[in-house]
Design a protein around this motif. Structure first.
Motif, short mmCIF file in Angstrom:
data_model
loop_
_atom_site.label_atom_id
_atom_site.label_comp_id
_atom_site.label_asym_id
_atom_site.label_seq_id
_atom_site.Cartn_x
_atom_site.Cartn_y
_atom_site.Cartn_z
N GLY A 84 -42.47 -11.23 26.19
CA GLY A 84 -42.73 -9.92 25.37
C GLY A 84 -42.14 -8.76 26.00
O GLY A 84 -41.01 -8.77 26.69
N GLY A 85 -42.98 -7.63 25.75
CA GLY A 85 -42.23 -6.09 26.32
C GLY A 85 -42.26 -6.27 27.71
O GLY A 85 -41.79 -5.27 28.10
N VAL A 86 -42.98 -7.12 28.64
CA VAL A 86 -42.78 -6.87 29.86
C VAL A 86 -41.33 -7.59 30.22
O VAL A 86 -40.52 -7.11 31.03
N MET A 87 -40.99 -8.73 29.82
CA MET A 87 -39.89 -9.08 29.86
C MET A 87 -38.49 -8.40 29.58
O MET A 87 -37.56 -8.31 29.92
N ALA A 88 -39.13 -7.62 28.31
CA ALA A 88 -37.92 -6.85 27.63
C ALA A 88 -38.18 -5.39 28.13
O ALA A 88 -37.37 -4.48 27.74
N SER A 89 -38.58 -5.13 29.32
CA SER A 89 -38.67 -3.93 30.07
C SER A 89 -38.50 -4.11 31.62
O SER A 89 -37.41 -4.63 32.14
N TRP A 90 -39.50 -3.81 32.25
CA TRP A 90 -39.32 -3.87 33.86
C TRP A 90 -38.98 -5.36 34.20
O TRP A 90 -38.57 -5.42 35.42
N GLY A 91 -39.20 -6.60 33.51
CA GLY A 91 -38.79 -7.68 34.00
C GLY A 91 -37.40 -7.91 33.81
O GLY A 91 -36.81 -8.97 34.65
N SER A 92 -36.47 -7.31 33.16
CA SER A 92 -35.14 -7.63 32.89
C SER A 92 -34.13 -6.63 33.34
O SER A 92 -32.97 -6.64 33.12
N LEU A 93 -34.63 -5.60 34.37
CA LEU A 93 -33.81 -4.50 34.72
C LEU A 93 -33.35 -4.81 36.52
O LEU A 93 -32.82 -3.70 36.88
N GLY A 94 -33.76 -5.67 36.88
CA GLY A 94 -33.44 -5.75 38.36
C GLY A 94 -32.22 -5.69 38.69
O GLY A 94 -31.01 -6.19 38.08
#
Ligand code: MLC
Length: 490
Positions: A147-157
């Protein structure tokens, strides 16, 4: 279920160094039902929210850390946990700390709905600002992240590694099944499949994280090494007159060392990365953080071994563009390695925009705001080779060459057959030494008599020249795009 936040802290961070940054969460006016959920979650998880933040040391180095606690309402993000997360990211930025993130979450907290959902904007903005300050953001995707974790801070590394077999995806599979009346296909939302699609750089168990983070940060710490004296590079003179066709023949020897041998023999450390981060990877392109002695870099290399099975495609060029952005974002010098029988000539490559990707890669390399070095290691056929060439410094192996297309192809254009390849290659002045004369190549690495006959010595010689050149580049900083292009005048 995976490790709790406390177990991860114990396992990964230096013993006794954890200091929490968390303040007590505040919720304002909430329903009794939600208050009861929160009370139950606190008891179950042993934390006061779904996010835990603080600082610690890894291999003695100070880092900021943001972690999910999945046992607290599935690590879901409400306004209080978003606030905590953002405060930690901003403090890491302010204090100039590398930021490590370990999400595991069902996404936006359903008890809070849209006011929580829109916090993704602030989270993404804070993380992006941290990265814009040139500070590392390293992500470990834990089971499960959705969800929105994968679609925000999870995918910006800058660099993203996933827990083995972790469920990682956008919509949760249970939700999909209810909404669509059938299960989501298996094997898709799983760490190893994300790796196969170039969406994460690696898959590693938590026990390997401390070592991995230390290696990445060691490479990044060397960015400030510019002041150090360069190592003395071995002097081996190139052997007399070089015959063009002899060099081309030698460059095509199947036992000639390529980038894999170079990294294995000459690099002090290599952290392989993977893919575009946008759903593609190309086995013919090696992307890695590396150091040669005390010189750090990001390597973008054409791998001769893999290209023997599958030519370099538009995916590989897009991967190279990701690498350049990453290097610029982290202030790391880029080392490109040219060693290609030519980019893919196929319907798939045409449909994937091969020509456009050559143009964009060329443009990105000549414009990237970080020091650049290109290494001509062997064959250099066509636009796929040229796309990796325009750098602040250009180093070439004695038998390396660069040509608009394979000499056999040039012969076909002019003579209608491939019999005049040798003569065409000579006339077209493809050799590294020819290119040195017109200022396209700066430095030749000797082969005595042939890299394939002395792979260890040759690779060490290249490695020592790379270290020397990279330290020089760290001192001088990135060149101007116009200066990079100017060497091709005339
Ligand atoms: C994350 C999961 C794969 C984990 O599966 P598991 O089988 O391990 O665990 P589970 O489903 O029993 O979940 C554990 C408990 O957490 C609760 N839970 C799960 N996700 C939650 C969420 N987002 N908000 C509040 N509670 C949540 C479950 O109801 C359950 O409660 P109890 O223990 O009381 O039964 C799954 O929970 C799931 O698919 N969640 C939804 C993921 C998703 O699609 N999120 C999108 C949200 S919208 C969003 O984030 C914005 C966006 O998408 O852009």
């Amino acid at each position: 279920m995976g490790l709790t936040s406390a177990e991860l802290i114990d396992l990964v961070l230096d013993d006794g160094t954890w200091t929490s940054w968390d303040m007590a969460p505040s919720y304002g006016d909430i329903s009794e039902a939600y208050a009861a959920d929160l009370a139950k979650a606190r008891e179950r998880a042993g934390t006061d929210e779904s996010v835990v933040t603080g600082e610690a040391r890894i291999a003695g180095r100070r880092v900021a850390v943001v972690l999910s606690e999945f046992r607290f309402l599935a690590g879901s993000i409400g306004r209080a946990s978003a606030e905590r997360l953002i405060a930690a990211v901003e403090r890491a930025t302010r204090e100039g700390l590398p930021l490590l993130a370990g999400p595991a979450s069902g996404g936006t907290r359903m008890q809070e709905g849209t006011p929580a959902f829109v916090q993704m904007v602030r989270i993404a903005e804070a993380v992006t600002r941290h990265k814009a300050a040139g500070l590392p953001y390293l992500v470990y995707l834990r089971h499960p992240t959705t969800g929105g974790v994968m679609a925000s801070w999870g995918s910006l590394g800058h660099v993203t590694v996933a827990e083995p077999e972790a469920l990682l995806g956008f919509l949760g599979p249970k939700v999909y099944e209810v909404l669509n009346g059938r299960p989501f296909p298996s094997g898709v939302q799983v760490a190893e499949n994300l790796f196969a699609h170039g969406l994460v750089d690696g898959v590693a168990p938590p026990a390997e994280l401390a070592g991995l983070v230390d290696r990445v940060l060691t490479i990044l710490d060397l960015r400030s090494n510019a002041g150090r004296a360069a190592s003395a590079s071995e002097r081996v003179e190139t052997s007399g007159q070089i015959d063009t066709w002899d060099a081309i023949t030698r460059s095509r020897r199947t036992d000639r060392p390529g980038v894999r041998a170079l990294l294995r023999i000459a690099a002090s450390d290599v952290v392989p990365l993977n893919g575009t981060g946008q759903g593609e990877r190309d086995p013919g392109l090696i992307i890695a953080l590396a150091r040669f002695g005390s010189a750090p870099c990001l390597v973008l290399a054409q791998d001769r071994r893999e290209q023997a099975h599958q030519p370099l495609g538009p995916e590989g060029l897009r991967e190279a563009q990701r690498g350049m952005k990453l290097a610029a974002g982290l202030g790391l010098p880029v080392v490109t390695v040219i060693d290609t029988p030519g980019a893919a000539l196929s319907p798939e490559a045409e449909n994937g925009g091969i020509a456009g990707e050559i143009a964009r890669t060329l443009g990105a390399l000549v414009n990237v705001e970080t020091p650049t070095l290109s290494l001509m290691l062997g064959e250099g056929n066509g636009g796929g080779a040229l796309a990796f060439l325009p750098a602040d410094r250009v180093v070439a192996a004695q038998h390396a060459w660069l040509s608009p297309l394979p000499p056999e192809g040039a012969s076909a254009i002019v003579h209608g057959d491939s019999d005049h390849a040798a003569e065409m290659a000579e006339a077209q002045r493809v050799l590294a030494v020819d290119l040195q004369q017109i200022g396209v190549v700066d430095r030749i690495v000797a082969e005595s008599p042939d890299a394939a006959d002395e792979p260890e010595e040759f690779c060490r010689r290249v490695g020592s020249i790379l270290e020397d050149e990279l330290l020089g580049l760290l001192r001088s900083g990135p060149g101007e795009p116009t200066a990079r292009a100017a060497r091709y005048t005339g």
